[in-house]
Scaffold this active site. Structure first.
Site, PDB file in Angstrom:
ATOM      1  N   HIS A 172      14.621 -21.620 -25.536  1.00 47.54           N
ATOM      2  CA  HIS A 172      15.031 -20.848 -26.532  1.00 47.54           C
ATOM      3  C   HIS A 172      16.391 -21.035 -26.838  1.00 47.54           C
ATOM      4  O   HIS A 172      17.185 -21.069 -25.910  1.00 47.54           O
ATOM      5  CB  HIS A 172      14.787 -19.247 -26.309  1.00 47.54           C
ATOM      6  CG  HIS A 172      13.234 -19.087 -26.961  1.00 47.54           C
ATOM      7  ND1 HIS A 172      13.357 -18.455 -28.344  1.00 47.54           N
ATOM      8  CD2 HIS A 172      12.114 -19.392 -26.577  1.00 47.54           C
ATOM      9  CE1 HIS A 172      12.014 -18.399 -28.533  1.00 47.54           C
ATOM     10  NE2 HIS A 172      11.309 -19.060 -27.517  1.00 47.54           N
ATOM     11  N   LYS A 599      11.835  -6.559 -33.693  1.00 51.27           N
ATOM     12  CA  LYS A 599      12.502  -6.851 -34.853  1.00 51.27           C
ATOM     13  C   LYS A 599      11.844  -5.916 -36.053  1.00 51.27           C
ATOM     14  O   LYS A 599      12.259  -5.587 -36.974  1.00 51.27           O
ATOM     15  CB  LYS A 599      12.752  -8.326 -35.102  1.00 51.27           C
ATOM     16  CG  LYS A 599      13.627  -8.573 -36.451  1.00 51.27           C
ATOM     17  CD  LYS A 599      13.623 -10.100 -36.756  1.00 51.27           C
ATOM     18  CE  LYS A 599      12.685 -10.178 -37.764  1.00 51.27           C
ATOM     19  NZ  LYS A 599      12.708 -11.777 -38.307  1.00 51.27           N
TER      20      LYS A 599
END
Length: 963
Positions: A172, A599
């Site tokens: 990531h 999110k």
């Protein structure tokens, strides 16, 4: 002059010492470590850049420490004026200095933690706070705890040898430190550890001190900024380096410790070498979701590279094993085989050891010599395929399966045991067998991840070409019916004449690469944005069509809140299809995503929904008699589901792990988990112990009234979170002004673009930059937003709810972990810093918006402490508090520098008065001026872009979690 200088330095250092927090206990060496590294660094800074630079850095530190002591915002302005008055070269030097000092503070902290662990092992358990929930699970203590809970040693052993923890390394884009620096930091850590050893001679001390100085200077002189983005192959090589450096040797070492722990509870057996306690997988080079740079060629390269590395690692160990196996006594089976191989042996002059024919009285060496030849060929074949795509090494000269590789080693093991040499068999040979069982020939299994939409595009191209309509326009039922009829049939669906767009070709070529490579190179095929059974069946069909003889298991990934809610129903529909049930053989894996759900709805609602979804999925699987493995896609940060491993595992719902755990280890966390031998050991121990404990002693299920309250709070929290993030029309504009989100892309951290679609609002932004940006300003909005509103409303509704929340905190691990992690984030947050960004960067009409959010922050903090029953943040963890206090002045300076530099970048009318250059001997070629030239292509005024990037990296290191 020199004497006055020294005196002055000493007095400033004495002042700095007064600002540092006090010791917490006898075992607290942190202040000493930190002071030593800081002194060394400041001396180097003075040697390289002059006394004035050193003094300036110390002044900044003092002003920042002053602010951290009393939160007087005038100090931030004073600091801002000091920093903006620097010329470009000095600005980079000062920022680099603070970034380096922060990294050194982190290293001091790691050495201190390791030191306290050793002391604790020696003293055995007189630490009150070490027994609390925030420590990790030591394997031996876990086994003893399970015996106290009335489990028998046999039950524990049985559970342990049947469990599997699969750690999935992902690249990531959050590992913001370059590998060149990570290696130097490792050496600094070693020097520091040795310097404080008990039996160190004066000469040793002097040499270590010189080495320490050398490494600190080398790190300071290294460009911290990546000048080009890494490719997926770079990420893969970086990830693989951890196998080389720690994991390869760490696994057998850890398994020995498990054997020892078992012995101590009365089990006189070792863990069988083929027990799959630990497995490794990887997404590097396989994860193509939203990353156009991961092509079929990349996937092929990455698999071959890993196979070459595996063969190389085995090859480098086999001669050591041959040296050990000098015994002459062996069983009949081995003697016959050894004689046969000895006679057929060609000369082997290109080896360093054992290059002549092996004598008859060394049968084990004859067997291992053959293994060595095959490993040499296996490595060569992978190397040739990697470089040119063809190889002249025939397939029968190499190992093609793990069983083939294990067979001669098992023969040696059996023979030694038959001849009464079991202690010898349980030495390096057992370690080697365990490595082969863990890593196989592929080193790691590569997962492939692709978006469901891309598979639909391929099928749409096929159905359109066949003239039976458009797959994308069909209903779910029609899709399923067609897919199942094709899966039950035998005819090929399409030929080479299928018209393909670039995207369609890419998906089909990926399947083709999978079909050409050995099947043990691959793990799961993960479908992101999966919502319906047809998404899974589509991949099954494409695998068959592309000639994959040993198909990958197909894993749906549920991420958004709505997808998580409907996941159990989708999986139930899938299990109700008879063809599919026959295909999976009673085993299914489901992946749940933490980042996007956070999110989408905020941390509280996401955490609760993930909890409920897992419970429901387990029920569905039980109903259909399927063994379910949950794959947890957790990030490194709290906003993306991160946090201490053992706690996260122990707070999962009961029955959801059952000895099978798969979890992602992402970007920046890989270094924290595997960067050093002792870290690698600790990581393997944590995962194994916590998984065992969760299976044998599951956490309590929440009481019905707790569930009702959680449901109620989740609705309020989602509402509050979305009303700010999604419904507030100017929120995106505020977010882009108040944080360095727009500048994030310049960091060259990962190979993946930071947005899914170039334009667009929060929805199109990846979860990682979204959290990275809020972490930079120390406001951490995505983590806490929603908690305050939820607490406030349920307590106002009925004051008894406060007591229920306290009861939940004290009795329910899931709730406690959720609250503790948010409390830790509050400990790292600082609304005063966020206010500074607003004041400098946000337009006047949006200022009240930020003020309102800061009021909400304080209110949430107050309510959180009330629920946890704490008077102050982190009152139960004095060590963590002290560590955060030590870092604060560095981070504050970097924050102020970042905010003012962003102001200079974004506002051309912002004028600053630049003071004369700090180093007296300034000329174009001075060290500071040369730093500016490292980035000749910047579109901003000289030095600004590098200064901003350095502050981002520094703050990320200080927060210890980037995205």
């Amino acid at each position: 002059m020199a004497a006055r200088n020294l005196e002055k330095m000493a007095s400033i250092d004495a002042q700095l010492r007064l600002l540092a927090p006090g010791k917490v206990s006898e075992d607290d060496k942190l202040i000493e470590y930190d002071a030593l590294l800081l002194d060394r660094f400041l001396d180097i800074l003075q040697d390289l850049h002059g006394e004035d630079v050193r003094e300036f850095v110390q002044e900044c530190y003092e002003v920042a420490a002053d602010y951290d002591g009393n939160r007087n915002t005038e100090k931030l302005e004073e600091l801002g004026n000091m920093l903006t008055s620097l010329d470009p070269g000095d600005s980079i030097v000062v920022t680099k200095s603070f970034s380096n000092m922060l990294s050194l503070a982190n290293l001091a902290e790691e050495v201190q933690i390791a030191y306290r662990r050793r002391i604790k092992k020696l003293k055995k358990g007189d630490f009150a706070d070490e027994a609390s929930a925030t420590t990790e699970s030591d394997i031996e203590e876990t086994l003893k705890r399970l015996l106290q809970l009335n489990k028998t040693p046999e039950e524990v052993f049985d559970a342990l040898k049947n469990q599997t923890v699969d750690l999935v390394l992902t690249a990531h884009p959050t590992q913001s430190v370059r590998r060149s620096l990570l290696q130097k930091f490792g050496r600094i850590r070693d020097c520091l550890t040795q310097l404080y050893a008990k039996d160190i001679t004066p000469d040793d001390k002097q040499e270590l001190d010189e080495a320490l100085q050398r490494e600190i200077q080398a790190a300071f002189r290294t460009d911290e900024i990546r000048r080009t983005p890494p490719t997926p192959q770079d990420e893969m090589r970086a990830g693989m380096s951890y196998f080389h450096e720690t994991i390869w040797k760490g696994v057998p070492k850890f398994l020995r410790r498990v054997d020892t722990a078992l012995k101590n509870i009365g089990i006189n057996e070792r863990v069988p070498y083929n027990a799959p306690l630990i497995q490794f997988s990887s997404w590097m080079g396989g994860d193509r979701d939203g990353n156009p740079r991961v092509t079929p060629e990349v996937t092929r390269d990455v698999c071959l590279l890993a196979r070459m590395m595996a063969a190389n690692l085995y090859f480098s160990q086999i001669e050591d094993l041959m040296f050990e196996m000098s015994m002459w006594r062996c069983n009949e089976e081995l003697r016959v085989r050894a004689e046969r191989q000895r006679c057929a042996k060609r000369d082997a002059k290109h080896y360093i050891e054992f290059w002549k024919q092996i004598p008859a009285n060394e049968p084990y060496r004859a067997i291992l010599g053959d293994v060595r030849d095959k490993l040499y060929n296996t490595r060569e074949r992978a190397r040739q395929l990697l470089s040119s795509g063809v190889s002249d090494v025939p397939e029968d000269a190499v190992f093609t399966s793990v069983d083939q590789f294990l067979e001669p080693l098992e023969l040696c093991y059996r023979s030694l045991c038959d001849c009464g040499d079991r202690p010898i068999a349980d030495g390096s040979l057992l370690d080697f067998l365990r490595q082969v069982s863990t890593f196989g020939l592929a080193l790691v299994k590569l997962d492939i991840r692709q978006e469901s939409e891309r598979h639909s595009d391929v099928l749409d191209a096929i159905t359109t070409h066949l003239g039976i309509g458009s797959y994308k326009e069909w209903s779910e039922d029609k899709r399923q019916e067609w897919l199942l009829s094709e899966l039950s049939g035998k005819r090929p669906l399409f030929g080479p004449d299928l018209p393909k767009t670039e995207e369609v070709a890419d998906v089909l070529d990926t399947f083709k690469v999978i079909s050409e490579l050995p099947s043990d190179s691959f793990g799961a095929y993960i479908i992101s944005m999966a919502t319906a059974p047809s998404d899974v069946l589509a991949v099954e069909l494409l695998q068959r069509e592309c000639g994959i003889t040993d198909p990958l298991r197909v894993v749906p990934l549920f991420e958004k809140l709505a997808d998580l809610e409907s996941a159990p129903a989708a999986v139930a529909r899938l299990f109700s299809i008879e063809w599919y049930r026959n295909r999976i053989n009673g085993k299914q894996e489901v992946m749940i995503g933490y980042s996007d759900s956070g999110k989408d709805a905020g941390r509280l609602s996401a955490a609760w929904q993930l909890y409920k979804t897992q419970e429901e999925l387990v029920k569905v699987a039980k109903e259909y008699g399927v063994k379910l493995t949950m794959f947890h896609g957790r990030g490194g940060t709290v906003g993306r589901g991160g946090g201490p491993t053992h706690l996260a595992i122990l707070s999962q719902p009961p029955d959801t792990i059952h000895g099978q755990l798969r979890v992602t280890v992402q970007g920046e966390v890989i270094e924290q988990s595997f960067g050093e031998e002792h870290l690698c050991f600790r990581t393997l121990q944590r995962f194994t112990a916590a998984t065992l404990e969760h299976g044998m002693h599951p956490p309590v299920s929440p009481k019905p009234e707790w569930r009702v309250l959680m449901d109620e709070m989740a609705i309020i929290a989602t509402e509050e979170y979305r009303s700010v993030v999604f419904k507030e029309p100017r929120f995106v504009e505020y977010f882009r002004l108040a944080t360095p989100e727009l500048e994030y892309g310049r960091m060259n951290i990962g190979s993946r673009p930071s947005k899914r679609k170039p334009s667009g609002g929060i929805e199109s932004l990846r979860a990682i930059p979204w959290i990275f940006a809020w972490t930079q300003t120390r406001f951490h909005l995505p983590v806490w937003l929603g908690f305050g509103g939820a607490f406030k409303r349920v307590i106002q509704k009925d004051s008894k709810n406060l007591n229920m929340l306290k009861e939940m905190y004290n009795q329910w691990p899931f709730f406690r972990v959720t609250i503790d992690l948010v409390e830790m984030v509050f400990a790292k947050g600082d609304p005063g810093i966020a206010a500074l960004y607003d004041r400098l960067l946000v337009s006047e009409e949006l200022q009240p918006f930020g003020e309102q959010l800061r009021v909400n922050y304080q209110e949430t903090r107050r309510l959180l402490l009330q629920v946890a029953g704490h008077k102050d943040i982190l009152e139960g963890d004095p060590y963590l508090r002290q560590r955060l206090q030590l870092r604060d002045p560095y981070i504050t300076t970097l924050n102020v520098c970042q905010a003012y530099t962003l102001k200079q970048i974004r506002d051309p009318s912002f004028h600053v008065k630049v003071r004369p250059h700090l180093s007296k001997d300034y000329m174009e070629s001075s060290p500071a001026a040369e730093l500016v030239k490292l980035n000749p292509k910047s579109e901003y005024a000289p030095g600004l872009e590098d200064t901003v990037i350095l502050t981002m990296k520094g703050i990320a290191a200080g927060m210890q979690n980037t995205g």
